[in-house]
Design a protein around this motif. Sequence first.
Motif, short mmCIF file in Angstrom:
data_model
loop_
_atom_site.label_atom_id
_atom_site.label_comp_id
_atom_site.label_asym_id
_atom_site.label_seq_id
_atom_site.Cartn_x
_atom_site.Cartn_y
_atom_site.Cartn_z
N GLU A 1 -8.99 -3.29 3.77
CA GLU A 1 -7.57 -3.62 3.86
C GLU A 1 -7.03 -3.36 5.26
N ALA B 1 1.22 4.03 -3.05
CA ALA B 1 0.95 5.44 -2.79
C ALA B 1 2.15 6.32 -3.15
N TYR C 1 -7.78 6.60 -4.33
CA TYR C 1 -8.83 5.95 -3.57
C TYR C 1 -9.98 6.91 -3.29
N LEU D 1 -9.94 0.68 1.36
CA LEU D 1 -8.95 0.96 2.39
C LEU D 1 -9.40 0.48 3.76
N GLU E 1 0.83 -1.21 0.00
CA GLU E 1 0.00 0.00 0.00
C GLU E 1 0.86 1.26 0.00
#
Length: 148
Positions: free
Chosen positions: A57, A28, A45, A54, A24
């Motif tokens: 996750e 990003a 997102y 998110l 992640e």
Amino acid sequence: MTLFVRRAGALILALQACYLLLIEVALAVFVADTSEIDHTDTAGYGGLGGVLFLAAEGLTVLLLLWGAAALGLASFADKGPWWARAAGFGLVTVTQVLGVWAATSNALAQDAGPDVLVNAVMVLFALTAGVACALGLRSAARKTPLEA
């Protein structure tokens, strides 16, 4: 043998949580947003779907870390009511079964090569963690502490 499987499962669950977080962060930081250049919708997102992804996750990472702590730390293993531990171990076991399914289907869709080997290792790790969580589920359902 049970102690080894529990400790290996705890390590694997912690590594899986770190892997999710690392991916992640890498997405990003290193993936450039080219949506303006490509004249497409904005990347990232944004919107409800991104927020839900998110959140799912993040909950998965927390669940994996809880499973690692419950399997690996004797002081943490018996905290909370038996039904909550059973539910937690059940959810972690389901995530591992889904991991085995995803890695197996991905390996079967590939030609022979390094991707198949990586998927085979992922299946082995998820099976080990799944067995460890199933042992934890069994002891939680019996309302007994995990054996040392």
